[in-house]
Design a protein around this motif. Structure first.
Motif, PDB file in Angstrom:
ATOM      1  N   THR A  85     -10.680  15.085   9.569  1.00  0.00           N
ATOM      2  CA  THR A  85     -11.558  14.265  10.401  1.00  0.00           C
ATOM      3  C   THR A  85     -11.079  12.826  10.511  1.00  0.00           C
ATOM      4  O   THR A  85     -11.870  11.904  10.564  1.00  0.00           O
ATOM      5  CB  THR A  85     -12.995  14.281   9.839  1.00  0.00           C
ATOM      6  N   GLY A  86      -9.791  12.598  10.535  1.00  0.00           N
ATOM      7  CA  GLY A  86      -9.252  11.254  10.643  1.00  0.00           C
ATOM      8  C   GLY A  86      -8.066  11.055   9.743  1.00  0.00           C
ATOM      9  O   GLY A  86      -7.015  11.644   9.949  1.00  0.00           O
ATOM     10  N   SER A  87      -8.246  10.233   8.698  1.00  0.00           N
ATOM     11  CA  SER A  87      -7.137   9.962   7.795  1.00  0.00           C
ATOM     12  C   SER A  87      -7.620   9.581   6.406  1.00  0.00           C
ATOM     13  O   SER A  87      -8.787   9.248   6.207  1.00  0.00           O
ATOM     14  CB  SER A  87      -6.251   8.858   8.372  1.00  0.00           C
ATOM     15  N   VAL A  88      -6.678   9.619   5.469  1.00  0.00           N
ATOM     16  CA  VAL A  88      -6.917   9.193   4.096  1.00  0.00           C
ATOM     17  C   VAL A  88      -5.842   8.170   3.761  1.00  0.00           C
ATOM     18  O   VAL A  88      -4.653   8.421   3.954  1.00  0.00           O
ATOM     19  CB  VAL A  88      -6.855  10.381   3.105  1.00  0.00           C
ATOM     20  N   ALA A  89      -6.273   7.021   3.269  1.00  0.00           N
ATOM     21  CA  ALA A  89      -5.344   5.961   2.886  1.00  0.00           C
ATOM     22  C   ALA A  89      -5.406   5.782   1.374  1.00  0.00           C
ATOM     23  O   ALA A  89      -6.488   5.644   0.802  1.00  0.00           O
ATOM     24  CB  ALA A  89      -5.712   4.658   3.583  1.00  0.00           C
ATOM     25  N   LYS A  90      -4.230   5.785   0.743  1.00  0.00           N
ATOM     26  CA  LYS A  90      -4.150   5.613  -0.703  1.00  0.00           C
ATOM     27  C   LYS A  90      -3.299   4.393  -1.001  1.00  0.00           C
ATOM     28  O   LYS A  90      -2.158   4.304  -0.545  1.00  0.00           O
ATOM     29  CB  LYS A  90      -3.531   6.849  -1.359  1.00  0.00           C
ATOM     30  N   LEU A  91      -3.882   3.455  -1.735  1.00  0.00           N
ATOM     31  CA  LEU A  91      -3.179   2.232  -2.109  1.00  0.00           C
ATOM     32  C   LEU A  91      -2.695   2.353  -3.547  1.00  0.00           C
ATOM     33  O   LEU A  91      -3.487   2.573  -4.463  1.00  0.00           O
ATOM     34  CB  LEU A  91      -4.104   1.021  -1.982  1.00  0.00           C
ATOM     35  N   TYR A  92      -1.389   2.226  -3.721  1.00  0.00           N
ATOM     36  CA  TYR A  92      -0.771   2.259  -5.042  1.00  0.00           C
ATOM     37  C   TYR A  92      -0.286   0.851  -5.350  1.00  0.00           C
ATOM     38  O   TYR A  92       0.371   0.230  -4.516  1.00  0.00           O
ATOM     39  CB  TYR A  92       0.425   3.208  -5.063  1.00  0.00           C
ATOM     40  N   GLN A  93      -0.610   0.350  -6.540  1.00  0.00           N
ATOM     41  CA  GLN A  93      -0.196  -0.998  -6.921  1.00  0.00           C
ATOM     42  C   GLN A  93       0.457  -0.978  -8.290  1.00  0.00           C
ATOM     43  O   GLN A  93      -0.034  -0.315  -9.212  1.00  0.00           O
ATOM     44  CB  GLN A  93      -1.396  -1.943  -6.914  1.00  0.00           C
ATOM     45  N   ARG A  94       1.554  -1.714  -8.407  1.00  0.00           N
ATOM     46  CA  ARG A  94       2.303  -1.742  -9.662  1.00  0.00           C
ATOM     47  C   ARG A  94       1.447  -2.277 -10.799  1.00  0.00           C
ATOM     48  O   ARG A  94       1.398  -1.714 -11.870  1.00  0.00           O
ATOM     49  CB  ARG A  94       3.570  -2.575  -9.514  1.00  0.00           C
ATOM     50  N   VAL A  95       0.766  -3.363 -10.575  1.00  0.00           N
ATOM     51  CA  VAL A  95      -0.127  -3.934 -11.580  1.00  0.00           C
ATOM     52  C   VAL A  95      -1.486  -4.082 -10.910  1.00  0.00           C
ATOM     53  O   VAL A  95      -1.845  -5.160 -10.435  1.00  0.00           O
ATOM     54  CB  VAL A  95       0.397  -5.299 -12.092  1.00  0.00           C
ATOM     55  N   ALA A  96      -2.220  -2.996 -10.852  1.00  0.00           N
ATOM     56  CA  ALA A  96      -3.479  -2.968 -10.108  1.00  0.00           C
ATOM     57  C   ALA A  96      -4.505  -3.959 -10.648  1.00  0.00           C
ATOM     58  O   ALA A  96      -5.310  -4.493  -9.900  1.00  0.00           O
ATOM     59  CB  ALA A  96      -4.058  -1.560 -10.132  1.00  0.00           C
ATOM     60  N   TRP A  97      -4.478  -4.226 -11.941  1.00  0.00           N
ATOM     61  CA  TRP A  97      -5.461  -5.136 -12.523  1.00  0.00           C
ATOM     62  C   TRP A  97      -5.162  -6.594 -12.193  1.00  0.00           C
ATOM     63  O   TRP A  97      -6.027  -7.440 -12.306  1.00  0.00           O
ATOM     64  CB  TRP A  97      -5.535  -4.943 -14.037  1.00  0.00           C
ATOM     65  N   SER A  98      -3.964  -6.908 -11.772  1.00  0.00           N
ATOM     66  CA  SER A  98      -3.584  -8.274 -11.439  1.00  0.00           C
ATOM     67  C   SER A  98      -3.639  -8.472  -9.936  1.00  0.00           C
ATOM     68  O   SER A  98      -2.693  -8.181  -9.226  1.00  0.00           O
ATOM     69  CB  SER A  98      -2.174  -8.574 -11.953  1.00  0.00           C
ATOM     70  N   GLN A  99      -4.746  -8.968  -9.452  1.00  0.00           N
ATOM     71  CA  GLN A  99      -4.923  -9.133  -8.014  1.00  0.00           C
ATOM     72  C   GLN A  99      -4.705 -10.570  -7.545  1.00  0.00           C
ATOM     73  O   GLN A  99      -4.999 -10.895  -6.406  1.00  0.00           O
ATOM     74  CB  GLN A  99      -6.332  -8.667  -7.606  1.00  0.00           C
ATOM     75  N   ILE A 100      -4.173 -11.421  -8.406  1.00  0.00           N
ATOM     76  CA  ILE A 100      -3.931 -12.806  -8.020  1.00  0.00           C
ATOM     77  C   ILE A 100      -2.965 -12.830  -6.846  1.00  0.00           C
ATOM     78  O   ILE A 100      -1.843 -12.354  -6.937  1.00  0.00           O
ATOM     79  CB  ILE A 100      -3.361 -13.620  -9.205  1.00  0.00           C
ATOM     80  N   GLY A 101      -3.438 -13.318  -5.716  1.00  0.00           N
ATOM     81  CA  GLY A 101      -2.624 -13.405  -4.514  1.00  0.00           C
ATOM     82  C   GLY A 101      -2.473 -12.099  -3.750  1.00  0.00           C
ATOM     83  O   GLY A 101      -1.853 -12.070  -2.701  1.00  0.00           O
TER      84      GLY A 101
END
Length: 113
Positions: A85-101
């Motif tokens: 029914t559309g799309s699925v977006a998955k965000l992978y982050q190297r250091v997910a807990w560090s969102q500074i910037g």
């Protein structure tokens, strides 16, 4: 001296990661949308470029992939694939807990879903 150089080389290589390395772990965020993968990718990509001018977007067999990082270090990958029914977006982050910037990347996904 050789020991120090060898240890430094190992430390530098340990910091390298590719998009496939990031995608081997669980995503930081998974978002479902009624939009097509292309619509989400085109909506999110300007924020990724603003964060890092080296950000790239490519078409995959099932949708689109955005990659953000410097040199041989991939920090963020957004994998957007077609769903029933559309799309699925998955965000992978190297250091997910560090969102500074990097908070704008998550926000752009939430705005564009």
């Amino acid at each position: 001296m050789k020991l120090i150089v060898g240890a430094l080389a190992v430390a530098l290589l340990a910091g390298c990661s590719s998009p496939s390395d990031l995608m081997a772990s669980a995503p930081s965020i998974t978002v479902s949308s009624a939009k097509t993968p292309k619509a989400i990718a085109l909506c999110v990509f300007p924020a990724w470029q603003e964060h890092n001018s080296n950000a790239s977007m490519s078409e995959t067999a099932s949708g689109y992939r955005l990659v953000n990082g410097f040199a041989q270090q991939t920090d963020d990958v957004l994998d957007i694939s077609s769903a029933k029914t559309g799309s699925v977006a998955k965000l992978y982050q190297r250091v997910a807990w560090s969102q500074i910037g990097r908070g704008d990347l998550r926000e752009s996904l939430q705005k564009c879903k």
